[in-house]
Design a protein around this motif. Structure first.
Motif, PDB file in Angstrom:
ATOM      1  N   LYS A 153      -2.100  -3.573  -0.857  1.00 38.38           N
ATOM      2  CA  LYS A 153      -3.445  -3.191  -1.288  1.00 38.38           C
ATOM      3  C   LYS A 153      -4.063  -4.265  -2.174  1.00 38.38           C
ATOM      4  O   LYS A 153      -5.260  -4.576  -2.053  1.00 38.38           O
ATOM      5  CB  LYS A 153      -3.396  -1.854  -2.035  1.00 38.38           C
ATOM      6  N   ASN A 154      -3.267  -4.823  -3.065  1.00 44.29           N
ATOM      7  CA  ASN A 154      -3.775  -5.880  -3.944  1.00 44.29           C
ATOM      8  C   ASN A 154      -4.168  -7.120  -3.147  1.00 44.29           C
ATOM      9  O   ASN A 154      -5.180  -7.765  -3.447  1.00 44.29           O
ATOM     10  CB  ASN A 154      -2.719  -6.242  -4.991  1.00 44.29           C
ATOM     11  N   LEU A 155      -3.381  -7.452  -2.139  1.00 43.44           N
ATOM     12  CA  LEU A 155      -3.723  -8.604  -1.308  1.00 43.44           C
ATOM     13  C   LEU A 155      -5.004  -8.355  -0.523  1.00 43.44           C
ATOM     14  O   LEU A 155      -5.802  -9.271  -0.311  1.00 43.44           O
ATOM     15  CB  LEU A 155      -2.581  -8.909  -0.331  1.00 43.44           C
ATOM     16  N   ALA A 156      -5.202  -7.099  -0.104  1.00 48.63           N
ATOM     17  CA  ALA A 156      -6.378  -6.777   0.714  1.00 48.63           C
ATOM     18  C   ALA A 156      -7.683  -6.957  -0.062  1.00 48.63           C
ATOM     19  O   ALA A 156      -8.723  -7.262   0.533  1.00 48.63           O
ATOM     20  CB  ALA A 156      -6.273  -5.345   1.242  1.00 48.63           C
ATOM     21  N   VAL A 157      -7.638  -6.780  -1.380  1.00 49.62           N
ATOM     22  CA  VAL A 157      -8.859  -6.924  -2.183  1.00 49.62           C
ATOM     23  C   VAL A 157      -8.918  -8.280  -2.867  1.00 49.62           C
ATOM     24  O   VAL A 157      -9.905  -8.586  -3.542  1.00 49.62           O
ATOM     25  CB  VAL A 157      -8.954  -5.800  -3.236  1.00 49.62           C
ATOM     26  N   ASP A 158      -7.894  -9.087  -2.701  1.00 46.96           N
ATOM     27  CA  ASP A 158      -7.857 -10.419  -3.311  1.00 46.96           C
ATOM     28  C   ASP A 158      -8.759 -11.363  -2.519  1.00 46.96           C
ATOM     29  O   ASP A 158      -8.722 -11.393  -1.285  1.00 46.96           O
ATOM     30  CB  ASP A 158      -6.422 -10.948  -3.322  1.00 46.96           C
ATOM     31  N   GLU A 159      -9.588 -12.124  -3.227  1.00 42.28           N
ATOM     32  CA  GLU A 159     -10.474 -13.064  -2.536  1.00 42.28           C
ATOM     33  C   GLU A 159      -9.701 -14.207  -1.882  1.00 42.28           C
ATOM     34  O   GLU A 159     -10.167 -14.817  -0.932  1.00 42.28           O
ATOM     35  CB  GLU A 159     -11.490 -13.641  -3.537  1.00 42.28           C
ATOM     36  N   ASP A 160      -8.521 -14.501  -2.412  1.00 42.07           N
ATOM     37  CA  ASP A 160      -7.703 -15.572  -1.858  1.00 42.07           C
ATOM     38  C   ASP A 160      -6.260 -15.079  -1.741  1.00 42.07           C
ATOM     39  O   ASP A 160      -5.384 -15.474  -2.512  1.00 42.07           O
ATOM     40  CB  ASP A 160      -7.772 -16.806  -2.769  1.00 42.07           C
ATOM     41  N   PRO A 161      -5.968 -14.188  -0.769  1.00 42.51           N
ATOM     42  CA  PRO A 161      -4.640 -13.582  -0.674  1.00 42.51           C
ATOM     43  C   PRO A 161      -3.561 -14.608  -0.335  1.00 42.51           C
ATOM     44  O   PRO A 161      -3.817 -15.599   0.348  1.00 42.51           O
ATOM     45  CB  PRO A 161      -4.804 -12.562   0.460  1.00 42.51           C
ATOM     46  N   SER A 162      -2.374 -14.363  -0.825  1.00 40.92           N
ATOM     47  CA  SER A 162      -1.245 -15.272  -0.624  1.00 40.92           C
ATOM     48  C   SER A 162      -0.605 -15.043   0.742  1.00 40.92           C
ATOM     49  O   SER A 162      -0.096 -13.950   1.011  1.00 40.92           O
ATOM     50  CB  SER A 162      -0.203 -15.060  -1.724  1.00 40.92           C
TER      51      SER A 162
ATOM     52  N   GLU B 284       6.082   6.025  10.070  1.00 38.88           N
ATOM     53  CA  GLU B 284       5.174   6.972   9.426  1.00 38.88           C
ATOM     54  C   GLU B 284       4.348   6.340   8.312  1.00 38.88           C
ATOM     55  O   GLU B 284       3.204   6.741   8.085  1.00 38.88           O
ATOM     56  CB  GLU B 284       5.979   8.143   8.847  1.00 38.88           C
ATOM     57  N   LYS B 285       4.918   5.341   7.619  1.00 39.09           N
ATOM     58  CA  LYS B 285       4.304   4.874   6.376  1.00 39.09           C
ATOM     59  C   LYS B 285       3.976   3.387   6.376  1.00 39.09           C
ATOM     60  O   LYS B 285       3.842   2.800   5.299  1.00 39.09           O
ATOM     61  CB  LYS B 285       5.229   5.189   5.197  1.00 39.09           C
ATOM     62  N   LEU B 286       3.823   2.774   7.538  1.00 40.31           N
ATOM     63  CA  LEU B 286       3.399   1.385   7.556  1.00 40.31           C
ATOM     64  C   LEU B 286       2.000   1.287   6.943  1.00 40.31           C
ATOM     65  O   LEU B 286       1.072   1.961   7.396  1.00 40.31           O
ATOM     66  CB  LEU B 286       3.379   0.843   8.990  1.00 40.31           C
ATOM     67  N   PRO B 287       1.806   0.487   5.902  1.00 41.14           N
ATOM     68  CA  PRO B 287       0.498   0.445   5.217  1.00 41.14           C
ATOM     69  C   PRO B 287      -0.637   0.072   6.164  1.00 41.14           C
ATOM     70  O   PRO B 287      -0.491  -0.825   6.999  1.00 41.14           O
ATOM     71  CB  PRO B 287       0.706  -0.645   4.147  1.00 41.14           C
ATOM     72  N   LYS B 288      -1.749   0.761   6.013  1.00 39.91           N
ATOM     73  CA  LYS B 288      -2.875   0.499   6.908  1.00 39.91           C
ATOM     74  C   LYS B 288      -3.437  -0.900   6.699  1.00 39.91           C
ATOM     75  O   LYS B 288      -3.998  -1.491   7.632  1.00 39.91           O
ATOM     76  CB  LYS B 288      -3.972   1.541   6.695  1.00 39.91           C
ATOM     77  N   GLN B 289      -3.277  -1.453   5.487  1.00 37.59           N
ATOM     78  CA  GLN B 289      -3.770  -2.815   5.253  1.00 37.59           C
ATOM     79  C   GLN B 289      -3.025  -3.824   6.122  1.00 37.59           C
ATOM     80  O   GLN B 289      -3.570  -4.871   6.473  1.00 37.59           O
ATOM     81  CB  GLN B 289      -3.587  -3.199   3.778  1.00 37.59           C
ATOM     82  N   ILE B 290      -1.769  -3.511   6.456  1.00 44.33           N
ATOM     83  CA  ILE B 290      -0.972  -4.403   7.290  1.00 44.33           C
ATOM     84  C   ILE B 290      -1.304  -4.226   8.761  1.00 44.33           C
ATOM     85  O   ILE B 290      -1.306  -5.171   9.547  1.00 44.33           O
ATOM     86  CB  ILE B 290       0.535  -4.143   7.054  1.00 44.33           C
ATOM     87  N   SER B 291      -1.617  -2.991   9.164  1.00 44.91           N
ATOM     88  CA  SER B 291      -1.702  -2.692  10.590  1.00 44.91           C
ATOM     89  C   SER B 291      -3.108  -2.713  11.176  1.00 44.91           C
ATOM     90  O   SER B 291      -3.252  -2.681  12.402  1.00 44.91           O
ATOM     91  CB  SER B 291      -1.087  -1.305  10.853  1.00 44.91           C
ATOM     92  N   ASN B 292      -4.153  -2.761  10.360  1.00 42.79           N
ATOM     93  CA  ASN B 292      -5.480  -2.586  10.958  1.00 42.79           C
ATOM     94  C   ASN B 292      -6.395  -3.806  10.838  1.00 42.79           C
ATOM     95  O   ASN B 292      -7.606  -3.687  10.830  1.00 42.79           O
ATOM     96  CB  ASN B 292      -6.168  -1.355  10.350  1.00 42.79           C
ATOM     97  N   GLY B 293      -5.803  -4.992  10.744  1.00 46.63           N
ATOM     98  CA  GLY B 293      -6.613  -6.200  10.867  1.00 46.63           C
ATOM     99  C   GLY B 293      -7.274  -6.696   9.612  1.00 46.63           C
ATOM    100  O   GLY B 293      -8.258  -7.436   9.694  1.00 46.63           O
TER     101      GLY B 293
ATOM    102  N   PHE C 215      -6.140  -8.885   7.611  1.00 46.86           N
ATOM    103  CA  PHE C 215      -5.759 -10.264   7.307  1.00 46.86           C
ATOM    104  C   PHE C 215      -5.899 -11.188   8.521  1.00 46.86           C
ATOM    105  O   PHE C 215      -5.051 -12.043   8.764  1.00 46.86           O
ATOM    106  CB  PHE C 215      -4.319 -10.292   6.785  1.00 46.86           C
ATOM    107  N   LEU C 216      -6.976 -11.025   9.279  1.00 44.57           N
ATOM    108  CA  LEU C 216      -7.165 -11.848  10.478  1.00 44.57           C
ATOM    109  C   LEU C 216      -7.267 -13.328  10.143  1.00 44.57           C
ATOM    110  O   LEU C 216      -6.788 -14.182  10.901  1.00 44.57           O
ATOM    111  CB  LEU C 216      -8.416 -11.387  11.232  1.00 44.57           C
ATOM    112  N   ASP C 217      -7.888 -13.653   9.018  1.00 43.20           N
ATOM    113  CA  ASP C 217      -8.010 -15.061   8.623  1.00 43.20           C
ATOM    114  C   ASP C 217      -6.636 -15.702   8.469  1.00 43.20           C
ATOM    115  O   ASP C 217      -6.382 -16.811   8.948  1.00 43.20           O
ATOM    116  CB  ASP C 217      -8.785 -15.189   7.302  1.00 43.20           C
TER     117      ASP C 217
END
Length: 384
Positions: free
Chosen positions: A266-275, A301-310, A312-314
Motif C-alpha cells: 500500500k505504501n509503494l502504491a501511493v509513493d511517487e517514486d516506488p522502489s 485469498e489475500k493477495l494484495p490488490k495493489q499487486i494484482s490489479n496493475g 505498478f505498470l511503469d
C-alpha cells in the motif's frame, strides 16, 4: 619510521564504503537489488581504493592482535573492515582465512562482544553517536566474514553472538545513521540463513527471526526492509522453514507476514517514486508461500490488490523480471485477469509507446492472457 607513519596515514585515509555495500555484498541475490536501485541512484564512477597497509605478509594476524589494545582498537577495526569489504570477491581465500582467524584467535570474539556491550550502554542512555555507530558497523563487518565461511558459521551460531544482535536490530533511535547500522546487523543473520543449512534455519526460527524481520520491514528504511525480506525468503526456501511459517500452529506468524507485506505494498502504491526492489521482494515472498498448500490457499485469498490489479505498470515495463514473476504468481493463484484494470483503455493509452495504442493493447493482453502454464520454479528468481 617513515614507512610506519605512511601506514598510519593510510589507515586514517581508508575509504567510506557505502551502506549498500556493507549490507548487501554477501547476500546471494543482491545483484538484482543493485540493478533495481541503479535507476534511482546511479553509481558514481571513481578510482578503486586499495588497502595498501594490509598487503604485507602476516599483516592480518598482526592487526587482529592489535584489537587487544584499547587505544588502537578503533583503527584496527576500521582497517580490518575495509580489507574485508575489498577482498570479499577478489581474494576469497584470504577472506575465508580471516574468518577463521577472527573466530579462533585468543580473546578476539570476547573483544568484539565487548564492543557490542559498550554500544548497548549507549543505547540504554540514548546517546549513540555517528562515530560509535560506524565503529559498530566495522565490528559487524567482521561478523559477516565469520558468518559467510561455511567452516565457521555453525561455530558462530554456537557462540550465541548472533543472538546478541537482536536488541541491536530492534533498537529505535532518531539517529539517522543507525538505521543503516540496523541493516548491516540484519545482514549478518541473512548471510547465515542464505546458506540453507537446516540447523541454521531451525536456529533462526527458534530465535524468532521471522517476527524480528517483520518488525524491521514495518519500521526500517528501504535498505533494512530489503535485507529483512532476504532473510524471510531464505527461511521460506528451506522446507522446514516454510512448513513452520505456514503451519496452523503458526497462523499468527503467517498473518503477520501477509499483513506486513500488504502494508508495504500500500505504501509503494501511493509513493511517487516506488522502489522496484521492494516490489520484487513483496511478490517473491508471495511466490514462495505458494510452495506450501496452506500458504497457497491463503495467498489465493489475500493477495494484495495493489499487486494484482496493475498499480505498478511503469515498473513492470522497466523491469521485465518483476513482470515475469508477477505473472507467475497470478497464474498460480488464478488471478491473471485481475491484472487487467477496469480502465484498461486509459492505462494502455497512458503507457503506449511509439507503435501506438493498438500495439500496446495487444502486447499487454497477449502477455497476460495467452501465457504458458505457470513455472513451479523460476530459474532467475529462486536461488538454488
Amino acid at each position: 619510521m617513515g614507512g610506519k607513519e605512511e601506514e598510519i596515514q593510510e589507515i586514517h585515509d581508508l575509504p567510506e564504503f557505502s551502506w549498500e555495500e556493507r549490507s548487501l555484498h554477501l547476500l546471494e541475490t543482491s545483484k538484482l537489488d543493485e540493478d533495481f536501485a541503479k535507476i534511482k541512484r546511479p553509481r558514481k564512477g571513481g578510482k578503486k581504493h586499495r588497502v595498501r597497509c594490509m598487503s604485507r605478509p602476516m599483516v592480518v594476524p598482526e592487526v587482529i592482535i592489535e584489537l587487544q589494545d584499547p587505544v588502537g582498537r578503533e583503527s584496527a577495526l576500521r582497517c580490518l573492515s575495509a580489507f574485508l569489504l575489498e577482498k570479499r570477491l577478489e581474494d576469497l581465500e584470504n577472506y575465508n582465512r580471516t574468518g577463521h582467524l577472527l573466530l579462533h584467535s585468543c580473546c578476539t570474539m570476547a573483544l568484539l562482544s565487548q564492543e557490542l556491550v559498550s554500544f548497548f550502554r549507549m543505547m540504554v542512555n540514548q546517546i549513540p553517536t555517528i562515530r560509535s555507530s560506524k565503529r559498530l558497523a566495522n565490528v559487524l563487518t567482521l561478523y559477516q566474514c565469520i558468518a559467510a565461511n561455511k567452516e565457521t558459521r555453525l561455530e558462530f551460531i554456537n557462540t550465541c553472538v548472533p543472538n546478541l544482535l537482536q536488541p541491536l536490530i530492534l533498537f529505535e533511535t532518531p539517529l539517522e545513521v543507525f538505521e543503516n547500522v540496523r541493516a548491516v546487523a540484519l545482514s549478518v543473520i541473512g548471510i547465515l540463513c542464505q546458506a540453507g543449512d537446516p540447523i541454521i534455519i531451525q536456529w533462526a526460527v527458534n530465535s524468532d527471526m521471522v517476527e524480528i524481520c517483520c518488525t524491521c520491514i514495518a519500521m526500517g528504511n528501504e535498505l533494512t526492509k530489503v535485507v529483512g525480506m532476504h532473510i524471510l525468503e531464505a527461511i521460506m526456501q528451506d522446507e522446514s522453514g516454510l512448513w513452520y511459517v505456514c503451519s496452523p500452529e503458526s497462523d499468527h506468524l503467517l498473518q503477520k507476514i501477509l499483513t506486513t507485506l500488504e502494508h508495504l505494498g500500500k505504501n509503494l502504491a501511493v509513493d511517487e517514486d516506488p522502489s522496484p526492489r521492494l516490489l520484487f521482494h513483496i511478490i517473491r515472498c508471495h511466490f514462495m508461500l505458494c510452495y506450501d498448500m496452506r500458504g497457497y490457499r491463503i495467498v489465493t485469498e489475500k493477495l494484495p490488490k495493489q499487486i494484482s490489479n496493475g498499480y505498478f505498470l511503469d515498473i513492470m515495463e522497466d523491469f521485465p523480471l518483476i513482470r515475469d514473476l508477477l505473472e507467475d504468481v497470478l497464474l498460480i493463484v488464478n488471478r491473471v485477469y485481475d491484472y487487467l484494470p477496469e480502465n484498461l483503455d486509459d492505462v494502455l493509452y497512458h503507457h503506449s509507446n511509439v507503435q501506438g495504442e493498438k500495439e500496446t493493447r495487444s502486447h499487454h493482453t497477449n502477455a497476460l492472457c495467452n501465457s504458458h502454464q505457470p513455472k513451479l520454479m523460476h530459474d532467475e528468481i529462486v536461488c538454488s
